[in-house]
Design a protein around this motif. Structure first.
Motif, PDB file in Angstrom:
ATOM      1  N   ARG A 164       0.876  -1.186   0.000  1.00 12.79           N
ATOM      2  CA  ARG A 164       0.000   0.000   0.000  1.00 12.79           C
ATOM      3  C   ARG A 164       0.903   1.223   0.000  1.00 12.79           C
ATOM      4  O   ARG A 164       1.808   1.338   0.823  1.00 12.79           O
ATOM      5  CB  ARG A 164      -0.912   0.017   1.217  1.00 12.79           C
ATOM      6  N   ARG A 188       1.251   5.658  -1.180  1.00 12.66           N
ATOM      7  CA  ARG A 188       0.610   6.903  -1.582  1.00 12.66           C
ATOM      8  C   ARG A 188       1.567   7.753  -2.400  1.00 12.66           C
ATOM      9  O   ARG A 188       2.793   7.678  -2.227  1.00 12.66           O
ATOM     10  CB  ARG A 188       0.139   7.685  -0.344  1.00 12.66           C
ATOM     11  N   ARG A 189       1.015   8.562  -3.287  1.00 14.20           N
ATOM     12  CA  ARG A 189       1.843   9.485  -4.059  1.00 14.20           C
ATOM     13  C   ARG A 189       2.645  10.361  -3.106  1.00 14.20           C
ATOM     14  O   ARG A 189       2.153  10.789  -2.074  1.00 14.20           O
ATOM     15  CB  ARG A 189       0.979  10.377  -4.961  1.00 14.20           C
ATOM     16  N   TRP A 236      -4.604   6.008  -0.724  1.00 13.11           N
ATOM     17  CA  TRP A 236      -3.786   4.801  -0.790  1.00 13.11           C
ATOM     18  C   TRP A 236      -4.004   4.091  -2.125  1.00 13.11           C
ATOM     19  O   TRP A 236      -5.110   4.043  -2.653  1.00 13.11           O
ATOM     20  CB  TRP A 236      -4.155   3.844   0.339  1.00 13.11           C
ATOM     21  N   GLU A 237      -2.928   3.546  -2.666  1.00 16.29           N
ATOM     22  CA  GLU A 237      -3.003   2.655  -3.823  1.00 16.29           C
ATOM     23  C   GLU A 237      -2.417   1.314  -3.398  1.00 16.29           C
ATOM     24  O   GLU A 237      -1.448   1.276  -2.644  1.00 16.29           O
ATOM     25  CB  GLU A 237      -2.224   3.213  -5.011  1.00 16.29           C
ATOM     26  N   THR A 238      -3.008   0.233  -3.867  1.00 14.84           N
ATOM     27  CA  THR A 238      -2.548  -1.100  -3.485  1.00 14.84           C
ATOM     28  C   THR A 238      -2.080  -1.873  -4.715  1.00 14.84           C
ATOM     29  O   THR A 238      -2.771  -1.886  -5.745  1.00 14.84           O
ATOM     30  CB  THR A 238      -3.673  -1.887  -2.782  1.00 14.84           C
ATOM     31  N   GLY A 284       2.167   7.836  -8.586  1.00 13.08           N
ATOM     32  CA  GLY A 284       0.845   7.260  -8.781  1.00 13.08           C
ATOM     33  C   GLY A 284       0.765   6.378 -10.018  1.00 13.08           C
ATOM     34  O   GLY A 284       1.595   6.465 -10.929  1.00 13.08           O
TER      35      GLY A 284
END
Length: 251
Positions: free
Chosen positions: A95, A97-98, A156-158, A118
């Motif tokens: 996980r 984040r930018r 959040w990006e996963t 991102g």
């Protein structure tokens, strides 16, 4: 504190302006006088193309971005990593984040740093030949939240991250481009584009098979013409050391 949105805005500005790379710099315009006095091999070989343009090395870019927002940070990726408030590996379920910093590791040292932008991509000052580029997250080893950075304004990006696949004839994509740029940085000929510049087309064709065989032979690797884990690890190890004396604060 520097907000992630502010950090990303400045890093993207440098990317959009296609900044160059010169070891030890952090956002200044590179002059002919400086180029004429250069002693570092990579700067003497490739630095002329950046005369009249803004330049930074990988951690110098981040230092410049911090200063643009009235903050400061050490100029040196290994020290940047040591001062991160959180760190972790870029493997398995991640996980992120930018605005998070990402690091490449060689012999236990974090010798290269970029900023996650991102969508699985990183902005980095890659090296003297390439300048600033975007590279896939899968080619990086660790992440870290930089000191005095605030990522709370980012979602959040996963991802499920595995090491890049072995590159064989016919492979295509961003990892191939990353591999091509690394070879060019080390002085290998991956072919020429129509304008005479190195051919960074993301295609692992006949030329790349030949270049990989040469790279493997010169570095004591099995010459199977495929860019797998050991070949990519060796490439990272050999890419130019882009950091000044990082354990001392800038004077």
């Amino acid at each position: 504190m520097i907000k992630a949105s502010s950090l990303i805005s400045s890093i993207r500005q440098a990317y959009d302006e296609r900044w160059g790379y010169v070891w030890g710099t952090r956002g200044q315009v590179w002059t002919q006088a400086q180029q004429d006095k250069a002693t570092r091999d990579m700067t003497r070989k490739y630095g002329q193309r950046w005369v009249g343009k803004r330049v930074a090395d990988c951690s110098g870019l981040i230092k410049w971005a911090y200063r643009e927002h009235s903050c400061d940070i050490y100029h040196g990726s290994n020290t940047m990593f040591k001062q991160c408030t959180e760190t972790g590996p870029l493997a398995g379920v991640v996980r992120i984040r930018r605005g998070t910093a990402v690091f490449q590791v060689s012999n236990g040292t974090r010798g290269h740093v970029g900023i996650y932008d991102g969508g699985g991509m990183v902005i980095e000052e890659h090296g003297t030949q390439a300048g600033i580029i975007k590279s896939p997250l899968s080619t990086w080893d660790e992440w870290g939240v930089l000191k005095d950075s605030d990522l709370s304004d980012q979602v959040w990006e996963t991802f499920y991250i595995v090491p890049p696949d072995t590159l064989t004839k016919g492979s295509k994509g961003e990892v191939v481009k990353w591999y091509q740029r690394g070879l060019v940085e080390l002085g290998y000929d991956v072919g020429k584009d129509k304008d005479g510049s190195p051919l960074i087309d993301g295609i692992y064709g006949t030329e790349m098979v030949s270049v990989t065989r040469e790279f493997q032979y010169k570095n004591g690797l099995t010459s199977d013409c495929m860019a797998g884990k050991l070949t990519m690890a060796k490439l990272k190890e050999l890419l130019e050391d882009d950091e000044p004396d990082e354990d001392k604060p800038e004077e």
